[in-house]
Design a protein around this motif. Structure first.
Motif, PDB file in Angstrom:
ATOM      1  N   ALA A   1      -8.307   2.939   1.348  1.00 54.80           N
ATOM      2  CA  ALA A   1      -9.445   3.400   2.367  1.00 54.80           C
ATOM      3  C   ALA A   1     -10.195   4.496   1.849  1.00 54.80           C
ATOM      4  O   ALA A   1      -9.521   5.617   1.163  1.00 54.80           O
ATOM      5  CB  ALA A   1      -9.021   3.796   3.631  1.00 54.80           C
ATOM      6  N   ALA A   2     -11.410   4.970   1.997  1.00 59.42           N
ATOM      7  CA  ALA A   2     -12.125   5.957   1.787  1.00 59.42           C
ATOM      8  C   ALA A   2     -11.325   7.092   2.441  1.00 59.42           C
ATOM      9  O   ALA A   2     -10.949   6.925   3.516  1.00 59.42           O
ATOM     10  CB  ALA A   2     -13.477   5.917   2.215  1.00 59.42           C
ATOM     11  N   ALA A   3     -11.287   8.209   1.706  1.00 58.79           N
ATOM     12  CA  ALA A   3     -10.414   9.207   2.448  1.00 58.79           C
ATOM     13  C   ALA A   3     -10.895   9.677   3.732  1.00 58.79           C
ATOM     14  O   ALA A   3     -10.196  10.360   4.520  1.00 58.79           O
ATOM     15  CB  ALA A   3     -10.318  10.449   1.558  1.00 58.79           C
TER      16      ALA A   3
ATOM     17  N   ILE B   1     -16.113   8.950  -4.739  1.00 61.83           N
ATOM     18  CA  ILE B   1     -15.423   9.698  -3.606  1.00 61.83           C
ATOM     19  C   ILE B   1     -14.011   9.599  -3.724  1.00 61.83           C
ATOM     20  O   ILE B   1     -13.758   8.688  -4.520  1.00 61.83           O
ATOM     21  CB  ILE B   1     -16.047   9.122  -2.296  1.00 61.83           C
ATOM     22  CG1 ILE B   1     -15.670   7.704  -2.050  1.00 61.83           C
ATOM     23  CG2 ILE B   1     -17.560   9.402  -2.136  1.00 61.83           C
ATOM     24  CD1 ILE B   1     -15.711   7.203  -0.613  1.00 61.83           C
ATOM     25  N   ASP B   2     -13.227  10.518  -2.908  1.00 62.27           N
ATOM     26  CA  ASP B   2     -11.852  10.246  -2.673  1.00 62.27           C
ATOM     27  C   ASP B   2     -11.382   8.961  -2.054  1.00 62.27           C
ATOM     28  O   ASP B   2     -12.048   8.557  -0.875  1.00 62.27           O
ATOM     29  CB  ASP B   2     -11.273  11.312  -2.007  1.00 62.27           C
ATOM     30  CG  ASP B   2     -11.305  12.657  -2.862  1.00 62.27           C
ATOM     31  OD1 ASP B   2     -11.458  12.541  -4.067  1.00 62.27           O
ATOM     32  OD2 ASP B   2     -11.093  13.550  -2.035  1.00 62.27           O
ATOM     33  N   GLU B   3     -10.366   8.450  -2.530  1.00 62.03           N
ATOM     34  CA  GLU B   3      -9.846   6.941  -1.945  1.00 62.03           C
ATOM     35  C   GLU B   3      -8.289   7.098  -1.874  1.00 62.03           C
ATOM     36  O   GLU B   3      -7.711   7.485  -2.615  1.00 62.03           O
ATOM     37  CB  GLU B   3     -10.326   6.004  -2.793  1.00 62.03           C
ATOM     38  CG  GLU B   3      -9.836   4.464  -2.491  1.00 62.03           C
ATOM     39  CD  GLU B   3     -10.013   3.337  -3.463  1.00 62.03           C
ATOM     40  OE1 GLU B   3     -10.181   2.228  -2.828  1.00 62.03           O
ATOM     41  OE2 GLU B   3      -9.886   3.665  -4.601  1.00 62.03           O
ATOM     42  N   LEU B   4      -7.934   7.023  -0.777  1.00 58.98           N
ATOM     43  CA  LEU B   4      -6.530   6.988  -0.451  1.00 58.98           C
ATOM     44  C   LEU B   4      -5.729   5.631  -0.535  1.00 58.98           C
ATOM     45  O   LEU B   4      -6.327   4.633   0.011  1.00 58.98           O
ATOM     46  CB  LEU B   4      -6.296   7.571   1.124  1.00 58.98           C
ATOM     47  CG  LEU B   4      -6.112   8.922   1.244  1.00 58.98           C
ATOM     48  CD1 LEU B   4      -6.408   9.296   2.617  1.00 58.98           C
ATOM     49  CD2 LEU B   4      -4.890   9.507   0.640  1.00 58.98           C
ATOM     50  N   VAL B   5      -4.675   5.460  -1.154  1.00 58.69           N
ATOM     51  CA  VAL B   5      -3.869   4.242  -1.292  1.00 58.69           C
ATOM     52  C   VAL B   5      -2.838   4.744  -0.297  1.00 58.69           C
ATOM     53  O   VAL B   5      -2.061   5.565  -0.281  1.00 58.69           O
ATOM     54  CB  VAL B   5      -3.303   4.102  -2.767  1.00 58.69           C
ATOM     55  CG1 VAL B   5      -2.413   2.795  -2.799  1.00 58.69           C
ATOM     56  CG2 VAL B   5      -4.404   4.159  -3.643  1.00 58.69           C
TER      57      VAL B   5
ATOM     58  N   ARG C   1       0.657   7.367   3.675  1.00 60.73           N
ATOM     59  CA  ARG C   1      -0.335   7.861   2.723  1.00 60.73           C
ATOM     60  C   ARG C   1       0.475   7.856   1.348  1.00 60.73           C
ATOM     61  O   ARG C   1       1.699   8.750   1.633  1.00 60.73           O
ATOM     62  CB  ARG C   1      -1.180   9.255   3.023  1.00 60.73           C
ATOM     63  CG  ARG C   1      -2.043   8.880   4.090  1.00 60.73           C
ATOM     64  CD  ARG C   1      -2.410  10.271   4.735  1.00 60.73           C
ATOM     65  NE  ARG C   1      -2.900  10.003   6.104  1.00 60.73           N
ATOM     66  CZ  ARG C   1      -4.577  10.513   6.551  1.00 60.73           C
ATOM     67  NH1 ARG C   1      -4.862  11.307   5.711  1.00 60.73           N
ATOM     68  NH2 ARG C   1      -4.834   9.844   7.641  1.00 60.73           N
ATOM     69  N   SER C   2       0.023   7.381   0.265  1.00 57.54           N
ATOM     70  CA  SER C   2       0.688   7.508  -0.969  1.00 57.54           C
ATOM     71  C   SER C   2       0.024   8.203  -1.997  1.00 57.54           C
ATOM     72  O   SER C   2       0.456   9.439  -2.402  1.00 57.54           O
ATOM     73  CB  SER C   2       1.155   6.075  -1.633  1.00 57.54           C
ATOM     74  OG  SER C   2       1.350   5.853  -2.794  1.00 57.54           O
TER      75      SER C   2
ATOM     76  N   ASN D   1     -12.371   7.392   5.776  1.00 62.21           N
ATOM     77  CA  ASN D   1     -12.846   6.570   6.917  1.00 62.21           C
ATOM     78  C   ASN D   1     -11.535   6.702   7.921  1.00 62.21           C
ATOM     79  O   ASN D   1     -10.441   5.931   7.860  1.00 62.21           O
ATOM     80  CB  ASN D   1     -12.448   5.371   6.132  1.00 62.21           C
ATOM     81  CG  ASN D   1     -12.888   3.901   6.824  1.00 62.21           C
ATOM     82  OD1 ASN D   1     -12.720   4.008   8.357  1.00 62.21           O
ATOM     83  ND2 ASN D   1     -12.909   2.774   6.304  1.00 62.21           N
ATOM     84  N   ALA D   2     -11.950   7.635   8.788  1.00 59.99           N
ATOM     85  CA  ALA D   2     -10.671   8.242   9.925  1.00 59.99           C
ATOM     86  C   ALA D   2     -10.314   6.833  10.511  1.00 59.99           C
ATOM     87  O   ALA D   2      -9.136   6.784  10.903  1.00 59.99           O
ATOM     88  CB  ALA D   2     -11.089   9.076  10.837  1.00 59.99           C
ATOM     89  N   GLY D   3     -11.176   5.919  11.088  1.00 56.86           N
ATOM     90  CA  GLY D   3     -10.673   4.763  11.800  1.00 56.86           C
ATOM     91  C   GLY D   3      -9.736   3.906  11.197  1.00 56.86           C
ATOM     92  O   GLY D   3      -8.696   3.511  11.608  1.00 56.86           O
ATOM     93  N   SER D   4     -10.219   3.297   9.791  1.00 59.41           N
ATOM     94  CA  SER D   4      -9.027   2.545   9.027  1.00 59.41           C
ATOM     95  C   SER D   4      -8.082   3.175   9.032  1.00 59.41           C
ATOM     96  O   SER D   4      -7.003   2.862   9.090  1.00 59.41           O
ATOM     97  CB  SER D   4      -9.893   2.377   8.101  1.00 59.41           C
ATOM     98  OG  SER D   4      -9.156   1.297   7.188  1.00 59.41           O
TER      99      SER D   4
END
Ligand SMILES: CC(C)(COP(=O)(O)OP(=O)(O)OC[C@H]1O[C@@H](n2cnc3c(N)ncnc32)[C@H](O)[C@@H]1OP(=O)(O)O)[C@@H](O)C(=O)NCCC(=O)NCCS
Length: 156
Positions: free
Chosen positions: A114-116, A147-151, A132-133, A118-121
């Protein structure tokens, strides 16, 4: 409201196309096709999804087609993804749909991106047990910049 998952019907695709062309949703998801309004590209992408994804489902809320959810990727690297019609946001649809998908797919770990911002997701994923990893960078077509992306990962 009753949220259910079912197999995708051809008649769902025009509904997904409309849902996945909402400007606010596109900006939120960020990592989107280069031209989401290109119907031929959309149809080609969905043909690929239908033939290669592990599980693809239409999300129904009280019988209406309100989005889609899928698990794709190779064993050991499977990722979840989902999209909900903006008219239905904030009513627990994505959370219920993801819970349903996780009940159908027993494999773990499962991953999500998710985009970092994207609070809803991120909230949906964390409510369903994802943690979060890794923080990565990626080019977000819908924003025209990196942009930052969280896995995130869901362990067994
Ligand atoms: C992300 C998305 C699937 C969420 O769908 P939804 O049906 O509204 O999700 P839910 O109602 O189940 O849960 C949303 C949660 O996020 C919270 N939330 C939503 N926007 C938020 C924000 N800006 N900041 C903080 N929390 C937020 C809600 O309060 C809710 O949490 P709660 O149950 O604790 O109150 C939907 O907005 C969507 O399809 N967006 C566009 C596509 C997308 O981003 N897909 C995911 C790609 S990773």
């Amino acid at each position: 409201m009753r949220v259910m998952l079912r197999e995708v019907h051809d008649s769902d695709l025009p509904v997904f196309f409309r849902q996945m062309n909402d400007p606010e949703a596109l900006r939120m998801a960020a990592f989107t096709p280069a031209d989401p309004a290109d119907r031929d590209a959309f149809d080609a992408q969905w043909a690929r999804i239908m033939s290669s994804a592990f599980v693809v489902r239409t999300i129904l809320a009280d019988g209406d087609v309100v989005g889609n959810a899928a698990v794709y990727g190779e064993p050991g690297e499977r990722e979840v993804t989902y999209w909900v019609d903006r008219a239905w946001w904030g009513r627990g649809v994505a959370t219920a749909a993801l819970r349903g998908l996780l009940a159908e797919v027993a494999e773990r770990p499962l991953y999500a991106r998710a985009a970092a911002d994207n609070a809803g997701s991120l909230r949906v994923l964390e409510k369903c047990g994802f943690r979060r990893s890794v923080l990565a960078r990626g080019f977000a077509q819908a924003r025209g910049e990196e942009i930052d992306e969280l896995v995130l990962v869901l362990q067994g």
